[in-house]
Design a protein around this motif. Structure first.
Motif, mmCIF file in Angstrom:
data_model
loop_
_atom_site.group_PDB
_atom_site.id
_atom_site.type_symbol
_atom_site.label_atom_id
_atom_site.label_comp_id
_atom_site.label_asym_id
_atom_site.label_seq_id
_atom_site.Cartn_x
_atom_site.Cartn_y
_atom_site.Cartn_z
ATOM 1 N N PHE A 128 -4.187 0.840 10.502
ATOM 2 C CA PHE A 128 -2.794 0.398 10.488
ATOM 3 C C PHE A 128 -2.790 -1.069 10.918
ATOM 4 C CE2 PHE A 128 -2.853 4.765 12.389
ATOM 5 C CZ PHE A 128 -2.562 5.454 11.220
ATOM 6 N N PRO A 129 -2.542 -2.009 10.022
ATOM 7 C CA PRO A 129 -2.576 -3.428 10.399
ATOM 8 C C PRO A 129 -1.577 -3.791 11.496
ATOM 9 C CG PRO A 129 -2.652 -3.201 8.020
ATOM 10 C CD PRO A 129 -2.345 -1.846 8.577
ATOM 11 N N GLN A 130 -0.403 -3.134 11.485
ATOM 12 C CA GLN A 130 0.631 -3.443 12.468
ATOM 13 C C GLN A 130 0.702 -2.307 13.500
ATOM 14 O OE1 GLN A 130 1.469 -3.095 9.066
ATOM 15 N NE2 GLN A 130 1.177 -5.254 8.543
ATOM 16 N N TYR A 131 0.842 -2.680 14.749
ATOM 17 C CA TYR A 131 0.901 -1.674 15.810
ATOM 18 C C TYR A 131 2.256 -0.976 15.868
ATOM 19 C CZ TYR A 131 1.036 0.588 20.334
ATOM 20 O OH TYR A 131 1.165 1.530 21.320
ATOM 21 N N GLU A 167 -8.785 -12.435 6.101
ATOM 22 C CA GLU A 167 -9.410 -11.749 4.969
ATOM 23 C C GLU A 167 -8.514 -10.646 4.420
ATOM 24 O OE1 GLU A 167 -12.655 -11.663 2.993
ATOM 25 O OE2 GLU A 167 -11.868 -13.661 3.362
ATOM 26 N N MET A 168 -7.803 -9.956 5.289
ATOM 27 C CA MET A 168 -6.882 -8.924 4.818
ATOM 28 C C MET A 168 -5.757 -9.562 4.002
ATOM 29 S SD MET A 168 -4.444 -6.264 6.914
ATOM 30 C CE MET A 168 -3.236 -7.561 7.296
ATOM 31 N N ILE A 169 -5.189 -10.642 4.524
ATOM 32 C CA ILE A 169 -4.131 -11.354 3.799
ATOM 33 C C ILE A 169 -4.662 -11.845 2.455
ATOM 34 C CG2 ILE A 169 -2.665 -13.405 3.823
ATOM 35 C CD1 ILE A 169 -1.720 -11.215 5.731
ATOM 36 N N ALA A 170 -5.867 -12.386 2.454
ATOM 37 C CA ALA A 170 -6.458 -12.900 1.212
ATOM 38 C C ALA A 170 -6.674 -11.784 0.194
ATOM 39 C CB ALA A 170 -7.780 -13.598 1.521
ATOM 40 N N THR A 171 -6.992 -10.583 0.679
ATOM 41 C CA THR A 171 -7.208 -9.452 -0.231
ATOM 42 C C THR A 171 -5.901 -9.021 -0.878
ATOM 43 O OG1 THR A 171 -8.954 -8.723 1.280
ATOM 44 C CG2 THR A 171 -8.319 -7.216 -0.474
ATOM 45 N N VAL A 316 1.957 -3.625 -6.252
ATOM 46 C CA VAL A 316 0.564 -4.009 -6.039
ATOM 47 C C VAL A 316 -0.136 -2.874 -5.307
ATOM 48 C CG1 VAL A 316 -0.975 -5.688 -4.957
ATOM 49 C CG2 VAL A 316 1.199 -6.434 -5.946
ATOM 50 N N GLU A 317 -1.269 -2.434 -5.818
ATOM 51 C CA GLU A 317 -1.979 -1.326 -5.194
ATOM 52 C C GLU A 317 -2.458 -1.687 -3.784
ATOM 53 O OE1 GLU A 317 -5.064 -3.386 -7.922
ATOM 54 O OE2 GLU A 317 -2.883 -3.048 -7.848
ATOM 55 N N SER A 318 -2.802 -0.687 -3.018
ATOM 56 C CA SER A 318 -3.282 -0.912 -1.656
ATOM 57 C C SER A 318 -4.713 -1.455 -1.672
ATOM 58 C CB SER A 318 -3.221 0.387 -0.855
ATOM 59 O OG SER A 318 -1.891 0.817 -0.712
ATOM 60 N N LEU A 319 -5.226 -1.758 -0.488
ATOM 61 C CA LEU A 319 -6.557 -2.365 -0.372
ATOM 62 C C LEU A 319 -7.660 -1.384 -0.736
ATOM 63 C CD1 LEU A 319 -6.041 -4.285 2.997
ATOM 64 C CD2 LEU A 319 -5.609 -5.080 0.663
ATOM 65 N N ASN A 320 -7.460 -0.112 -0.422
ATOM 66 C CA ASN A 320 -8.392 0.963 -0.778
ATOM 67 C C ASN A 320 -9.834 0.643 -0.383
ATOM 68 O OD1 ASN A 320 -6.299 2.602 -1.786
ATOM 69 N ND2 ASN A 320 -6.300 1.483 -3.721
#
Length: 336
Positions: A128-131, A167-171, A316-320
């Motif tokens: 979960f990126p956000q708490y 890197e998550m934002i870039a993905t 947009v699909e998830s990062l998976n």
């Protein structure tokens, strides 16, 4: 013998199958969590077991059948693949184990796998990126409940959030640009899972007042809404968007109590009234495709958008299991 570092990846969970009994079992475990429905335990028991689980399970089971694939639940098989890829990326000095907060594989079983290894430390990494107390907070609580019973307790490192990891934002941005090359969009939506407003106020009474969530700082670094705003701000920057180009909204509300606003369905209706006909939508609180992305955003919100007069809705699909997402998790581990 060289001691290893254990990595516990955790996502929310999924029913074992889309059958009504399995979905009912999942809903009961999920909604009986006091961090999810944070009301009097007796009231929660009767609400979940007397109303929500019996009446919601058949409808939810039907929706899960739409989501299910030949490989089963996307949340589970993407999680399993992600754990394998992270294991390969980290190497033999680490042991990666996947657990689900609700249902299978359980956090207890995932931790037991690590307990059977020569582990010096366990890094708990919720997906979960956000708490939020109802997600990451619940994971941490369950880990402590399980590990506190062990005779030998390893060092525990709890990752609380990573809402703006580069890197998550870039993905997310890379996935979005694929659609931006194919179509011209006149607006962008960043939609996040909603929470009851009372849960944010319990954590900080100042929350949701005087624009407190609009500035992300050390003082409110674990505020869920502030983190969602920061994720959106960084993603918009990566995509070259101005503030007027995008909207932030919150989905999946349940019950009559006020949840975090603006709501995604209301945002869609507003944007269509303003003449926005082509929308690209991101779901940055979900890192794997699931019911809330594939069905709720990809199908139900698309139907609403088109009913109101919109023309082109693209999720947009998830990062998976994207390679850059694997690298994101590796970086988080190495810096933990």
């Amino acid at each position: 013998m060289k001691l290893k570092t254990g990595i516990l990846l955790v996502n929310l969970g999924t029913p074992d199958s889309p059958s009504v009994p399995d979905v009912r079992k999942y809903l009961r475990q999920f909604l009986m969590d006091g961090r999810v429905i944070d009301i009097n335990p007796i009231g929660r028991f009767f609400l979940v077991n007397g109303i929500i689980a019996p009446f919601r399970a058949p409808k939810s089971a039907k929706t899960y059948r739409e989501l299910w694939t030949d490989r089963g639940s996307p949340l589970l098989f993407y999680g399993e693949e992600l754990a394998d890829l992270l294991q390969k990326a980290l190497g033999e000095d680490y042991v990666v184990s996947l657990g689900m907060r609700y249902q299978n594989p359980s956090i207890a079983s995932a931790l037991e796998k690590l307990n059977h290894q020569a582990i010096k430390k366990i890094i708990v990494l919720p997906l979960f990126p956000q708490y939020a107390s109802a997600t990451t907070g619940s994971v941490h609580q369950e880990v402590m409940r399980v590990v506190s019973k062990w005779q030998l307790m390893p060092q525990l490192v709890m990752i609380d959030s990573y809402p703006a990891h580069p890197e998550m934002i870039a993905t997310f941005a890379e996935l979005g640009r694929k659609y931006m090359k194919e179509h011209t969009f006149d607006h962008f939506i960043f939609t996040y899972h909603g929470l009851p407003q009372r849960q944010l106020k319990k954590a900080d009474a100042r929350c949701l007042t005087n624009g407190c969530c609009d500035i992300y700082s050390e003082e409110n670094r674990l505020c869920y809404r502030a983190q969602c705003v920061e994720t959106s701000r960084q993603l918009a920057k990566a995509l070259g968007l101005e503030e007027k180009d995008y909207s932030i909204s919150f989905q999946s509300r349940l019950g009559s109590d006020p949840w975090i606003q603006p709501y995604t369905d209301a945002t869609i209706e507003r944007l269509v009234r303003e003449g926005k006909k082509n929308i690209l939508v991101f779901t940055p609180s979900f890192v794997a495709d699931c019911l809330e992305t594939t069905i709720e955003v990809g199908e139900e919100y698309k139907e609403l958008f088109e009913e109101k007069g919109g023309k082109h809705w693209q999720m947009v699909e998830s990062l998976n299991t994207h390679p850059r997402w694997v690298n994101t998790l590796k970086d988080i581990v190495l810096n933990a």
